[in-house]
Design a protein around this motif. Structure first.
Motif, short mmCIF file in Angstrom:
data_model
loop_
_atom_site.label_atom_id
_atom_site.label_comp_id
_atom_site.label_asym_id
_atom_site.label_seq_id
_atom_site.Cartn_x
_atom_site.Cartn_y
_atom_site.Cartn_z
N GLN A 98 18.43 -53.60 -14.61
CA GLN A 98 17.58 -53.18 -15.72
C GLN A 98 17.41 -51.67 -15.75
N GLN A 99 17.27 -51.07 -14.57
CA GLN A 99 17.11 -49.61 -14.49
C GLN A 99 18.39 -48.90 -14.93
N ARG A 100 19.53 -49.34 -14.42
CA ARG A 100 20.80 -48.68 -14.76
C ARG A 100 21.14 -48.81 -16.25
N LEU A 101 20.85 -50.00 -16.81
CA LEU A 101 21.16 -50.22 -18.22
C LEU A 101 20.06 -49.70 -19.15
N GLY A 102 18.86 -49.52 -18.61
CA GLY A 102 17.74 -49.04 -19.43
C GLY A 102 17.24 -50.09 -20.41
N ALA A 104 15.43 -54.30 -20.78
CA ALA A 104 14.73 -55.43 -20.16
C ALA A 104 15.56 -56.69 -20.41
N PRO A 105 15.26 -57.76 -19.69
CA PRO A 105 15.96 -59.02 -19.94
C PRO A 105 15.87 -59.43 -21.41
N GLY A 106 17.00 -59.87 -21.95
CA GLY A 106 17.05 -60.28 -23.35
C GLY A 106 17.41 -59.16 -24.30
N GLN A 107 17.55 -57.95 -23.79
CA GLN A 107 17.84 -56.81 -24.66
C GLN A 107 19.31 -56.37 -24.53
N THR A 108 19.71 -55.55 -25.50
CA THR A 108 21.05 -54.97 -25.53
C THR A 108 20.93 -53.46 -25.44
N THR A 109 21.84 -52.83 -24.71
CA THR A 109 21.81 -51.37 -24.59
C THR A 109 21.98 -50.73 -25.97
N GLU A 110 21.47 -49.53 -26.12
CA GLU A 110 21.52 -48.85 -27.43
C GLU A 110 22.94 -48.68 -27.94
N ASP A 111 23.89 -48.49 -27.03
CA ASP A 111 25.28 -48.31 -27.45
C ASP A 111 26.00 -49.64 -27.70
N GLY A 112 25.27 -50.75 -27.55
CA GLY A 112 25.85 -52.06 -27.82
C GLY A 112 26.83 -52.53 -26.76
N ARG A 113 26.81 -51.87 -25.62
CA ARG A 113 27.79 -52.20 -24.58
C ARG A 113 27.41 -53.46 -23.81
N PHE A 114 26.15 -53.57 -23.38
CA PHE A 114 25.73 -54.69 -22.55
C PHE A 114 24.49 -55.40 -23.10
N THR A 115 24.47 -56.71 -22.93
CA THR A 115 23.27 -57.52 -23.13
C THR A 115 22.97 -58.17 -21.79
N LEU A 116 21.71 -58.16 -21.41
CA LEU A 116 21.28 -58.68 -20.11
C LEU A 116 20.42 -59.93 -20.32
N LEU A 117 20.87 -61.04 -19.75
CA LEU A 117 20.16 -62.31 -19.93
C LEU A 117 20.00 -63.04 -18.60
N PRO A 143 22.80 -53.98 -5.41
CA PRO A 143 22.54 -52.81 -6.25
C PRO A 143 23.55 -51.69 -6.00
N GLU A 144 24.04 -51.58 -4.77
CA GLU A 144 24.99 -50.52 -4.44
C GLU A 144 26.34 -50.72 -5.14
N ARG A 145 26.68 -51.94 -5.48
CA ARG A 145 27.97 -52.24 -6.13
C ARG A 145 27.92 -52.15 -7.66
N LEU A 146 26.74 -51.96 -8.21
CA LEU A 146 26.59 -52.05 -9.67
C LEU A 146 27.39 -51.01 -10.43
#
Length: 154
Positions: A98-102, A104-117, A143-146
């Motif tokens: 969540q921190q790296r992508l900026g 929360a669960p259920g959201q998509t990054t501003e650039d549309g790259r990732f959705t986290l569920l 976390p180190e591999r992210l």
């Protein structure tokens, strides 16, 4: 609007089953494969092809958490939320994601790259904590591999 290929895929699923409800999940997966998600309009058209009520197909769509009813990013990250993953580090992994992508669960990054569920279980307990990215299982994640992991998904 469904493409001819989508309509054909849904019709083929419908022909496989005596009851159109049995083809519902596969019909929705066909739409999602082509469009990335299932809009209200696409769901209504799929229900028409299947010959079943829209509300009933919507019930199928909302029951299965891998049918996306709103747009998602180019890459969907499903984070296993099972007890096995919790016991071996899911919580710090999820927080780091969540921190790296900026987001929360259920959201998509501003650039549309990732959705986290979150997902209740990926069945990958032997490789916990586990993720599923675009359908690819990833285990023993820390976390180190992210950073290295996320770079593989432009």
């Amino acid at each position: 609007m469904l493409s001819e290929a989508e309509r054909q895929a849904i019709a083929e699923e419908r022909e496989r089953w005596a009851d159109p409800r049995a083809a519902g999940v596969e019909a929705l997966k066909a739409v999602q494969e082509h469009q990335g998600w299932v809009s209200d309009e696409a769901l209504a058209e799929a229900a028409e092809v299947l010959g079943m009520p829209v509300a009933e197909l919507d019930g199928v769509a909302t029951f299965y958490n891998l049918i996306f009813r709103k747009p998602v990013g180019r890459h969907v990250i499903l984070v296993c939320d099972s007890v096995s993953c919790w016991l071996v580090g899911q919580e710090p992994l999820y927080a780091a994601l969540q921190q790296r992508l900026g987001i929360a669960p259920g959201q998509t990054t501003e650039d549309g790259r990732f959705t986290l569920l979150p997902v209740c279980c990926l069945g990958r307990c032997e490789r916990a904590p586990a993720l599923l990215i675009d359908g690819e299982p990833v285990g023993d994640v820390s976390p180190e591999r992210l950073d290295d992991l996320l770079e593989r998904y432009p």
